[in-house]
Write a protein that holds these residues in place. Structure first.
Motif, PDB file in Angstrom:
ATOM      1  N   UNK A 216       0.827  -1.199   0.000  1.00  0.00           N
ATOM      2  CA  UNK A 216       0.000   0.000   0.000  1.00  0.00           C
ATOM      3  C   UNK A 216       0.866   1.255   0.000  1.00  0.00           C
ATOM      4  N   UNK A 217       1.958   1.238   0.675  1.00  0.00           N
ATOM      5  CA  UNK A 217       2.856   2.384   0.776  1.00  0.00           C
ATOM      6  C   UNK A 217       3.484   2.704  -0.578  1.00  0.00           C
ATOM      7  N   UNK A 218       3.938   1.647  -1.336  1.00  0.00           N
ATOM      8  CA  UNK A 218       4.583   1.880  -2.611  1.00  0.00           C
ATOM      9  C   UNK A 218       3.598   2.365  -3.657  1.00  0.00           C
ATOM     10  N   UNK A 219       2.308   1.937  -3.590  1.00  0.00           N
ATOM     11  CA  UNK A 219       1.318   2.361  -4.575  1.00  0.00           C
ATOM     12  C   UNK A 219       0.980   3.829  -4.420  1.00  0.00           C
ATOM     13  N   UNK A 220       0.944   4.335  -3.242  1.00  0.00           N
ATOM     14  CA  UNK A 220       0.613   5.739  -3.007  1.00  0.00           C
ATOM     15  C   UNK A 220       1.742   6.683  -3.448  1.00  0.00           C
ATOM     16  N   UNK A 221       2.953   6.220  -3.520  1.00  0.00           N
ATOM     17  CA  UNK A 221       4.102   7.074  -3.841  1.00  0.00           C
ATOM     18  C   UNK A 221       4.153   7.470  -5.314  1.00  0.00           C
ATOM     19  N   UNK A 222       3.297   6.917  -6.201  1.00  0.00           N
ATOM     20  CA  UNK A 222       3.320   7.203  -7.626  1.00  0.00           C
ATOM     21  C   UNK A 222       2.528   8.443  -8.007  1.00  0.00           C
ATOM     22  N   UNK A 223       1.757   9.097  -7.209  1.00  0.00           N
ATOM     23  CA  UNK A 223       0.958  10.268  -7.523  1.00  0.00           C
ATOM     24  C   UNK A 223       1.797  11.541  -7.556  1.00  0.00           C
ATOM     25  N   UNK A 224       1.196  12.662  -8.125  1.00  0.00           N
ATOM     26  CA  UNK A 224       1.841  13.963  -8.164  1.00  0.00           C
ATOM     27  C   UNK A 224       1.312  14.842  -7.042  1.00  0.00           C
TER      28      UNK A 224
ATOM     29  N   UNK B 263       0.351  18.546  -5.418  1.00  0.00           N
ATOM     30  CA  UNK B 263      -0.315  19.729  -5.948  1.00  0.00           C
ATOM     31  C   UNK B 263       0.697  20.726  -6.497  1.00  0.00           C
ATOM     32  N   UNK B 264       1.820  20.866  -5.832  1.00  0.00           N
ATOM     33  CA  UNK B 264       2.861  21.797  -6.285  1.00  0.00           C
ATOM     34  C   UNK B 264       3.412  21.387  -7.650  1.00  0.00           C
ATOM     35  N   UNK B 265       3.625  20.078  -7.832  1.00  0.00           N
ATOM     36  CA  UNK B 265       4.136  19.586  -9.109  1.00  0.00           C
ATOM     37  C   UNK B 265       3.154  19.848 -10.243  1.00  0.00           C
ATOM     38  N   UNK B 266       1.879  19.631  -9.972  1.00  0.00           N
ATOM     39  CA  UNK B 266       0.847  19.866 -10.977  1.00  0.00           C
ATOM     40  C   UNK B 266       0.794  21.343 -11.365  1.00  0.00           C
ATOM     41  N   UNK B 267       0.847  22.218 -10.362  1.00  0.00           N
ATOM     42  CA  UNK B 267       0.786  23.654 -10.627  1.00  0.00           C
ATOM     43  C   UNK B 267       1.991  24.131 -11.421  1.00  0.00           C
ATOM     44  N   UNK B 268       3.171  23.626 -11.118  1.00  0.00           N
ATOM     45  CA  UNK B 268       4.383  23.991 -11.853  1.00  0.00           C
ATOM     46  C   UNK B 268       4.277  23.558 -13.318  1.00  0.00           C
ATOM     47  N   UNK B 269       3.785  22.351 -13.545  1.00  0.00           N
ATOM     48  CA  UNK B 269       3.617  21.834 -14.907  1.00  0.00           C
ATOM     49  C   UNK B 269       2.647  22.690 -15.707  1.00  0.00           C
ATOM     50  N   UNK B 270       1.508  23.010 -15.075  1.00  0.00           N
ATOM     51  CA  UNK B 270       0.524  23.849 -15.750  1.00  0.00           C
ATOM     52  C   UNK B 270       1.092  25.233 -16.063  1.00  0.00           C
ATOM     53  N   UNK B 271       1.901  25.747 -15.160  1.00  0.00           N
ATOM     54  CA  UNK B 271       2.525  27.043 -15.388  1.00  0.00           C
ATOM     55  C   UNK B 271       3.452  27.027 -16.576  1.00  0.00           C
ATOM     56  N   UNK B 272       4.245  25.966 -16.700  1.00  0.00           N
ATOM     57  CA  UNK B 272       5.166  25.826 -17.839  1.00  0.00           C
ATOM     58  C   UNK B 272       4.387  25.736 -19.146  1.00  0.00           C
ATOM     59  N   UNK B 273       3.308  24.959 -19.155  1.00  0.00           N
ATOM     60  CA  UNK B 273       2.468  24.823 -20.356  1.00  0.00           C
ATOM     61  C   UNK B 273       1.884  26.173 -20.743  1.00  0.00           C
TER      62      UNK B 273
END
Length: 302
Positions: A26-34, A36-46
């Protein structure tokens, strides 16, 4: 009791194996998500990339729209003259009712012209080309984008807006420019009189700028061939006629020298004019409202 507890543990392990897939914890499966900060940075670059590229894409799209519209208008006008000669069963455009009325009777010309634009949105007359565009631009001084100083001698223009919103305007002046009958396209490049058709690719919509959405074309009085203003064929045709006249009574070396002189003169004249300010956005001055870009149609169609 001990056996039952061990079976429950085995059952729980099997359940976790099925849910998490391949025994993943369960611990390793949860570590694959992004985050909120990463998502916002990506959207900003786009967003930054889009802001930098969209204006260029829009500008290129508009340019391609103008080019496509000019090519279509060019084809429509040539088909018009060919159909006029075909319907009147003549080999010279000067013998068609279309051209005879074009240079003689404006009312009849309007009626005949309607036959070639059956799907038009409307026909109208301009007494002054530049004043009309000035009014469309709310009367601002020199706001008519290169048309205020356009030295085309015409009493008025007869215009048609086709179903595709392309506007065709024909310069009207009685017994002009084909009455003398000594050449096909009127006068040589730069003397203005051959520019007797104006095309506005998007009607009255902006930019209303000569060389961008407004273009000038010429039609041969005999051949019926429509060419862009600035086309070398206009100069060459006039040079040929002048050569016939100026060198008529000569022979031998004198004749050869005369022909070379005429051809050289018009060749240099053409090169000079197509490198000057009136060709097509060659200098910064041409980008201003009082500049001239008379020969952009030739450059684009080439």
């Amino acid at each position: 009791m001990l056996i039952i507890e061990r079976e429950d543990e085995r059952y729980e392990k099997r359940y976790k194996f099925c849910v998490l897939g391949g025994g993943q914890s369960l611990k390793s499966s949860r570590s694959k998500g992004f985050t909120l900060a990463e998502v916002l940075i990506t959207l900003g670059i786009i967003g930054v990339v889009a802001a930098l590229t969209l204006p260029t894409l829009i500008s290129n799209y508009k340019k391609q729209t103008y080019v496509t519209g000019l090519q279509k208008a060019y084809s429509v006008l040539n088909n018009m003259t060919k159909n006029a000669m075909s319907s009147d069963d003549v080999t010279n455009f000067s013998d068609t009712q279309l051209l005879k009325t074009w240079t003689g009777n404006s009312y009849e010309f309007a009626e005949i012209l309607k036959n070639f634009y059956p799907s038009s949105k409307g026909f109208f007359v301009w007494e002054s080309l530049s004043k009309t565009y000035s009014r469309e631009e709310q009367g601002k001084v020199n706001s008519n984008y290169h048309l205020a100083g356009l030295p085309i001698n015409a009493n008025y223009w007869y215009c048609v807006i086709n179903q595709d919103s392309i506007m065709y305007c024909f310069a009207i002046q009685v017994n002009y420019p084909y009455s003398s009958g000594d050449y096909d396209f009127g006068t040589p490049l730069g003397s203005w009189q051959h520019n007797n058709i104006l095309v506005d690719i998007n009607g009255f919509k902006k930019p209303n700028q000569l060389g961008r959405d407004i273009f000038l074309l010429a039609v041969g009085g005999y051949s019926g061939r429509v060419v862009p203003a600035g086309s070398k064929v206009i100069n060459d045709e006039y040079a040929k006629r002048l050569e016939e006249s100026a060198c008529r009574n000569l022979s031998g070396d004198s004749l050869s020298s005369c022909k070379k002189s005429v051809i050289s003169s018009f060749e240099n004249d053409y090169i000079g004019r197509t490198q000057a300010n009136d060709y097509c956005f060659n200098t910064d001055a041409q980008k201003k409202a009082n500049g001239l870009n008379l020969y952009c149609a030739d450059k684009i169609i080439k």
